[in-house]
Write a protein that holds these residues in place. Structure first.
Motif, PDB file in Angstrom:
ATOM      1  N   GLY A 127       0.792  -1.227   0.000  1.00 32.92           N
ATOM      2  CA  GLY A 127       0.000   0.000   0.000  1.00 32.92           C
ATOM      3  C   GLY A 127       0.823   1.275   0.000  1.00 32.92           C
ATOM      4  N   ASP A 128       2.145   1.140   0.201  1.00 31.52           N
ATOM      5  CA  ASP A 128       3.017   2.315   0.234  1.00 31.52           C
ATOM      6  C   ASP A 128       3.676   2.607  -1.114  1.00 31.52           C
ATOM      7  OD1 ASP A 128       2.694   2.788   3.063  1.00 31.52           O
ATOM      8  OD2 ASP A 128       3.980   1.037   3.387  1.00 31.52           O
ATOM      9  N   ALA A 129       3.299   1.867  -2.142  1.00 36.09           N
ATOM     10  CA  ALA A 129       3.968   2.024  -3.442  1.00 36.09           C
ATOM     11  C   ALA A 129       3.849   3.451  -3.965  1.00 36.09           C
ATOM     12  CB  ALA A 129       3.387   1.037  -4.449  1.00 36.09           C
ATOM     13  N   ARG A 130       2.677   4.052  -3.810  1.00 33.87           N
ATOM     14  CA  ARG A 130       2.497   5.410  -4.337  1.00 33.87           C
ATOM     15  C   ARG A 130       3.375   6.408  -3.589  1.00 33.87           C
ATOM     16  NH1 ARG A 130      -3.213   8.621  -5.539  1.00 33.87           N
ATOM     17  NH2 ARG A 130      -2.234  10.533  -6.339  1.00 33.87           N
ATOM     18  N   ALA A 131       3.414   6.281  -2.245  1.00 30.03           N
ATOM     19  CA  ALA A 131       4.267   7.185  -1.467  1.00 30.03           C
ATOM     20  C   ALA A 131       5.732   7.018  -1.859  1.00 30.03           C
ATOM     21  CB  ALA A 131       4.075   6.922   0.023  1.00 30.03           C
ATOM     22  N   LEU A 132       6.145   5.787  -2.108  1.00 30.37           N
ATOM     23  CA  LEU A 132       7.521   5.539  -2.509  1.00 30.37           C
ATOM     24  C   LEU A 132       7.800   6.086  -3.905  1.00 30.37           C
ATOM     25  CD1 LEU A 132      10.170   4.240  -1.585  1.00 30.37           C
ATOM     26  CD2 LEU A 132       9.366   2.073  -2.528  1.00 30.37           C
ATOM     27  N   ALA A 133       6.811   6.039  -4.773  1.00 31.25           N
ATOM     28  CA  ALA A 133       6.984   6.535  -6.138  1.00 31.25           C
ATOM     29  C   ALA A 133       7.093   8.056  -6.192  1.00 31.25           C
ATOM     30  CB  ALA A 133       5.826   6.069  -7.016  1.00 31.25           C
ATOM     31  N   THR A 134       6.647   8.744  -5.144  1.00 33.81           N
ATOM     32  CA  THR A 134       6.645  10.214  -5.161  1.00 33.81           C
ATOM     33  C   THR A 134       7.781  10.817  -4.335  1.00 33.81           C
ATOM     34  OG1 THR A 134       5.054  10.233  -3.325  1.00 33.81           O
ATOM     35  CG2 THR A 134       4.155  10.333  -5.559  1.00 33.81           C
ATOM     36  N   GLU A 150       6.913  -0.168  -6.769  1.00 32.07           N
ATOM     37  CA  GLU A 150       5.922  -1.178  -6.393  1.00 32.07           C
ATOM     38  C   GLU A 150       6.606  -2.456  -5.924  1.00 32.07           C
ATOM     39  OE1 GLU A 150       3.017  -1.900  -9.371  1.00 32.07           O
ATOM     40  OE2 GLU A 150       2.321   0.172  -9.452  1.00 32.07           O
ATOM     41  N   ALA A 151       7.635  -2.886  -6.634  1.00 33.90           N
ATOM     42  CA  ALA A 151       8.335  -4.122  -6.271  1.00 33.90           C
ATOM     43  C   ALA A 151       9.014  -3.987  -4.917  1.00 33.90           C
ATOM     44  CB  ALA A 151       9.350  -4.493  -7.350  1.00 33.90           C
ATOM     45  N   LEU A 152       9.669  -2.849  -4.659  1.00 32.85           N
ATOM     46  CA  LEU A 152      10.322  -2.669  -3.367  1.00 32.85           C
ATOM     47  C   LEU A 152       9.291  -2.582  -2.247  1.00 32.85           C
ATOM     48  CD1 LEU A 152      12.787  -2.276  -1.593  1.00 32.85           C
ATOM     49  CD2 LEU A 152      12.730   0.169  -2.136  1.00 32.85           C
ATOM     50  N   ALA A 153       8.208  -1.855  -2.476  1.00 30.47           N
ATOM     51  CA  ALA A 153       7.205  -1.682  -1.424  1.00 30.47           C
ATOM     52  C   ALA A 153       6.613  -3.020  -0.982  1.00 30.47           C
ATOM     53  CB  ALA A 153       6.102  -0.740  -1.899  1.00 30.47           C
ATOM     54  N   ARG A 154       6.360  -3.904  -1.928  1.00 32.29           N
ATOM     55  CA  ARG A 154       5.732  -5.176  -1.563  1.00 32.29           C
ATOM     56  C   ARG A 154       6.742  -6.262  -1.182  1.00 32.29           C
ATOM     57  NH1 ARG A 154       4.733  -5.288  -7.369  1.00 32.29           N
ATOM     58  NH2 ARG A 154       6.056  -6.889  -8.337  1.00 32.29           N
ATOM     59  N   SER A 155       8.046  -5.952  -1.289  1.00 30.23           N
ATOM     60  CA  SER A 155       9.066  -6.976  -1.040  1.00 30.23           C
ATOM     61  C   SER A 155       9.180  -7.358   0.430  1.00 30.23           C
ATOM     62  CB  SER A 155      10.434  -6.474  -1.531  1.00 30.23           C
ATOM     63  OG  SER A 155      10.932  -5.445  -0.669  1.00 30.23           O
ATOM     64  N   GLY A 156       8.898  -6.417   1.336  1.00 28.09           N
ATOM     65  CA  GLY A 156       9.114  -6.664   2.756  1.00 28.09           C
ATOM     66  C   GLY A 156      10.529  -6.380   3.214  1.00 28.09           C
TER      67      GLY A 156
END
Length: 258
Positions: A127-134, A150-156
């Motif tokens: 769920g943090d992919a957007r924050a990480l992308a910005t 997206e890949a890093l955010a969901r990687s754990g």
């Protein structure tokens, strides 16, 4: 050079020894995440293998098996190779800058700092992919070795400091090895919150220890802030090596390709 899928690679033990700290973990990361690419000079009994991930390239084998044109695909990358490849690399690119790098290994854990009010340090999730992308463009390299935010955010494998919904610092496993995890961290360009990187690094290192891996940290020998943060976080120098930051393909190679 020829791009090969990982399942078609020859046995890699003789090319890239497993279980090493620092950038050597790139190959294990590429195999585990499928985020990298593999190149050979020929499919049967290759004489050269290159592992590429996140603008980093590990080059191994016999440089006489290649021409400068073969390296053109690695323009604007960081190439780590033995000194035998240096004449070939210099002929392949318009600009080649040797950089001294230091691999550090964590030996102790410092006392955990306490984030100030309004700041939360936690593991990233999908769920943090957007924050990480910005995050600011200067910080965006942090997710390259995973294939994007997206890949890093969901990687754990990443922890971040949040001020509200805004990410102000990130620490992540940059290269996931079988024994070592080479980490990286970034913070927003605000000197008042630089110390939040240490909170993220500590949380990430606790995670790595729980996986029975050892954290390592790689940075330039001239990167004083990075070396200071590594020391404060309990890392100590272990290995020094040279890599080559290269620019565009050499003009003569561009002309030949044209």
């Amino acid at each position: 050079m020829i791009n090969l899928p990982s399942h078609r690679l020859p046995a890699l033990a003789g090319w890239f020894p497993a279980g090493a700290p620092g950038p050597s973990a790139l190959t294990e990361h590429a195999l585990a995440t499928q985020a990298g690419r593999w190149w050979v000079d020929r499919v049967i009994q290759p004489r050269v293998i290159a592992a590429e991930c996140g603008h980093h390239v590990l080059l191994r084998g016999d440089p006489q098996a290649l021409t400068p044109k073969d390296l053109a695909r690695f323009a604007d990358r960081h190439i780590e190779a033995s000194g035998r490849f240096l004449p070939l690399i210099r002929n392949a690119f318009d600009h080649v800058s040797p950089r001294q790098r230091m691999v550090h290994v964590r030996r102790s854990a410092p006392p955990a700092p306490r984030p100030p009010r309004g700041v939360t340090v936690r593991r990233l999730d999908a769920g943090d992919a957007r924050a990480l992308a910005t995050i600011p463009p200067a910080m965006s390299w942090i997710h390259r070795t995973w294939g994007g935010p997206e890949a890093l955010a969901r990687s754990g494998y990443a922890w971040a400091a949040f001020h509200g919904n805004r990410i102000v610092a990130v620490a992540c496993t940059y290269f996931l090895g079988t024994a070592y995890e080479d980490i990286a961290c970034v913070t927003v360009p605000d000197p008042r919150i630089q110390y939040l990187a240490l909170d993220c690094v500590n949380a990430l290192c606790s995670d790595i220890a729980a996986r029975r891996h050892t954290p390592s940290w790689t940075c330039s020998t001239t990167n004083r802030p990075g070396r200071l943060l590594a020391w404060t976080a309990g890392f100590r120098p272990k290995i020094e090596y040279t890599h080559y930051v290269v620019g565009a393909p050499a003009a003569k190679e561009r002309a030949a390709a044209g």
